[in-house]
Scaffold this active site. Structure first.
Site, PDB file in Angstrom:
ATOM      1  N   LYS A  48       2.112 -59.145 -14.635  1.00 16.65           N
ATOM      2  CA  LYS A  48       3.058 -58.118 -15.098  1.00 16.65           C
ATOM      3  C   LYS A  48       2.773 -57.764 -16.569  1.00 16.65           C
ATOM      4  O   LYS A  48       2.029 -58.487 -17.244  1.00 16.65           O
ATOM      5  CB  LYS A  48       4.483 -58.637 -14.930  1.00 16.65           C
ATOM      6  N   ARG A  80      20.221 -65.536 -14.183  1.00 17.02           N
ATOM      7  CA  ARG A  80      19.694 -64.245 -14.597  1.00 17.02           C
ATOM      8  C   ARG A  80      19.599 -63.389 -13.339  1.00 17.02           C
ATOM      9  O   ARG A  80      20.479 -62.594 -13.073  1.00 17.02           O
ATOM     10  CB  ARG A  80      18.346 -64.426 -15.311  1.00 17.02           C
ATOM     11  N   TYR A 123       3.586 -54.813 -50.032  1.00 12.43           N
ATOM     12  CA  TYR A 123       4.916 -54.204 -50.087  1.00 12.43           C
ATOM     13  C   TYR A 123       5.939 -55.170 -50.696  1.00 12.43           C
ATOM     14  O   TYR A 123       5.983 -56.341 -50.328  1.00 12.43           O
ATOM     15  CB  TYR A 123       5.401 -53.822 -48.687  1.00 12.43           C
ATOM     16  N   MET A 128       1.638 -51.994 -41.595  1.00 13.05           N
ATOM     17  CA  MET A 128       1.373 -51.419 -40.279  1.00 13.05           C
ATOM     18  C   MET A 128      -0.104 -51.535 -39.893  1.00 13.05           C
ATOM     19  O   MET A 128      -0.429 -51.809 -38.740  1.00 13.05           O
ATOM     20  CB  MET A 128       1.793 -49.942 -40.252  1.00 13.05           C
TER      21      MET A 128
HETATM   22  C1  LIG Z   1       6.963 -63.991 -15.653  1.00  9.12           C
HETATM   23  C2  LIG Z   1       7.339 -64.836 -14.500  1.00  9.12           C
HETATM   24  C3  LIG Z   1       6.542 -65.938 -14.118  1.00  9.12           C
HETATM   25  C4  LIG Z   1       5.388 -66.454 -14.935  1.00  9.12           C
HETATM   26  O1  LIG Z   1       5.866 -67.228 -16.009  1.00  9.12           O
HETATM   27  P1  LIG Z   1       4.877 -67.993 -17.018  1.00  9.12           P
HETATM   28  O2  LIG Z   1       5.776 -68.773 -17.875  1.00  9.12           O
HETATM   29  O3  LIG Z   1       4.148 -66.924 -17.773  1.00  9.12           O
HETATM   30  O4  LIG Z   1       3.957 -68.810 -16.189  1.00  9.12           O
HETATM   31  C5  LIG Z   1       6.866 -66.596 -12.949  1.00  9.12           C
HETATM   32  N1  LIG Z   1       7.946 -66.218 -12.205  1.00  9.12           N
HETATM   33  C6  LIG Z   1       8.737 -65.180 -12.565  1.00  9.12           C
HETATM   34  C7  LIG Z   1       9.897 -64.827 -11.722  1.00  9.12           C
HETATM   35  C8  LIG Z   1       8.474 -64.466 -13.719  1.00  9.12           C
HETATM   36  O5  LIG Z   1       9.272 -63.462 -14.082  1.00  9.12           O
END
Ligand SMILES: *Cc1c(COP(=O)(O)O)cnc(C)c1O
Length: 358
Positions: free
Chosen positions: A35, A130, A254, A302
């Site tokens: 992702k 969640r 800065y 930046m």
């Molecule tokens: C992002 C995610 C993972 C992977 O987590 P990592 O800590 O990067 O291994 C696994 N399961 C779900 C549901 C996630 O959202």
């Protein structure tokens, strides 16, 4: 590209890290979590390097479509599932599985029944609070899913809140809660993210879901990926674009926050928060110039950062600077910036040229 800021991807490291997951979770199926543009590494490129996985896990349909448009067909699972029933025909067409994590999604399936086959995973909230259905609601949801024509339940999933804390009893409570909620069913189960793959073998179940560790990075605050036999996949690098001499007391950057304690050489590296280098990296954050550590000084701009070159007064414009990767773990830079390596990797911007080394 004229500017020297580049992210170099080591594709063989990705394949190596996938084999490390296999060794740690033998016999389990592997959903490679790619992702968020593969944690900033480039979705298509990373998918190619992780073809040996049994499936790809993505957040949403848009990410899966990027892969399909690139001609990549591989089993895919959407960890956030669908947001609207308009997605059903596309999910069916490309055979992309959706995680059902809320009653609202169940209602959408019942109201706007998919015309083709639609694969789903059922997500259970075992304590993270969640996403997911409460454990006591699993039996009813299971019956409702089974009653919708075309819906194929591929498995049960849950997510751990504190797997990166090796002593936290919450993880085993979650594993046990999930076990009880799914005990009556034969479908496959999936619990473990990277931290759980590394620290909680009791959570490996049928499918593991590694993300961060595939990129060679440790999910634990006190260790680097190398300690787990992983190889970092990304090196963020640039070059010195200016080398200047200043006298004692002169201010740098800065706000003039940093003052030269003596007459000294200061380097300017062409990287900044516009490239994804963290603005909150504090004075002292290590940067490798010509392979040797020098401290960042003053505020991150930046497009640029300044470094203390007292240890390398001979350094020249064009000399290489490594911001993380290789000998400089992104885990360490994240600590100096008050964040986690996940965020640093995801945040590399499109201005940075990405090159792969095979
Ligand atoms: C992002 C995610 C993972 C992977 O987590 P990592 O800590 O990067 O291994 C696994 N399961 C779900 C549901 C996630 O959202």
């Amino acid at each position: 590209m004229t500017r020297p800021a580049q992210a170099i991807l080591d594709l063989s490291a990705l394949a190596h890290n996938l084999e490390r997951v296999r060794a740690l979770a033998p016999g389990r199926r592997l959903m490679a979590v790619i992702k968020a543009n593969a944690y900033g590494h480039g979705l298509i490129r990373v998918a190619g390097a992780l073809r040996a996985s049994e499936a790809y896990a993505l957040a949403c349909l848009d990410e899966a479509l990027v892969l399909h448009e690139a001609g990549i067909s591989h089993p895919m699972v959407l960890l956030e599932g669908f947001f609207s029933s308009r997605e059903f025909p596309i999910l069916s067409k490309y055979d992309v599985a959706a995680v059902i994590h809320h009653d609202e999604q169940l209602r959408m399936l019942e109201a706007d029944r998919p015309t083709g086959t639609l694969a789903v995973w059922l997500k259970i909230d075992s304590g993270m609070h969640r996403l997911g259905l409460a454990p006591e609601r699993v039996a009813a949801a299971y019956q409702r899913l089974k009653a919708i024509p075309g819906v194929k339940l591929q498995g049960f999933m849950t997510h751990l809140a504190s797997a990166d804390e090796r002593d936290n009893p919450v993880t085993m409570q979650q594993v046990e809660c999930f076990g009880r909620a799914t005990a009556a069913y034969l479908e496959p189960r999936s619990i473990a993210n990277s931290a759980a793959i590394l620290a909680w073998p009791q959570s490996h179940a049928d499918w593991v879901r590694p993300g961060l560790m595939l990129y060679g990075v440790s999910p634990f605050a006190d260790q680097t990926g190398t300690a787990h036999g992983l190889r970092p996949a990304m090196s963020l690098q640039s070059r010195l674009m200016a080398v200047n001499r200043f006298t004692q007391g002169e201010r740098v950057g800065y706000g003039g926050e940093w003052r030269c304690p003596e007459d000294m050489t200061v380097g300017v590296v062409a990287i900044g928060y516009g490239d994804g280098y963290p603005r909150h990296a504090r004075t002292g954050t290590p940067v490798l110039v010509n392979g040797r550590r020098v401290p960042l000084i003053g505020r991150v701009s930046m497009d640029m950062i300044c470094v203390d070159l007292r240890s390398q007064p001979q350094a020249q414009i064009g000399d290489p600077a490594l911001l993380w990767g290789g000998e400089l773990p992104v885990e360490e830079v994240a600590q100096y910036a008050g964040t986690i390596p996940y965020e640093l990797l995801c945040r590399v911007t499109s201005r940075v040229q990405v090159l792969s080394s095979p």
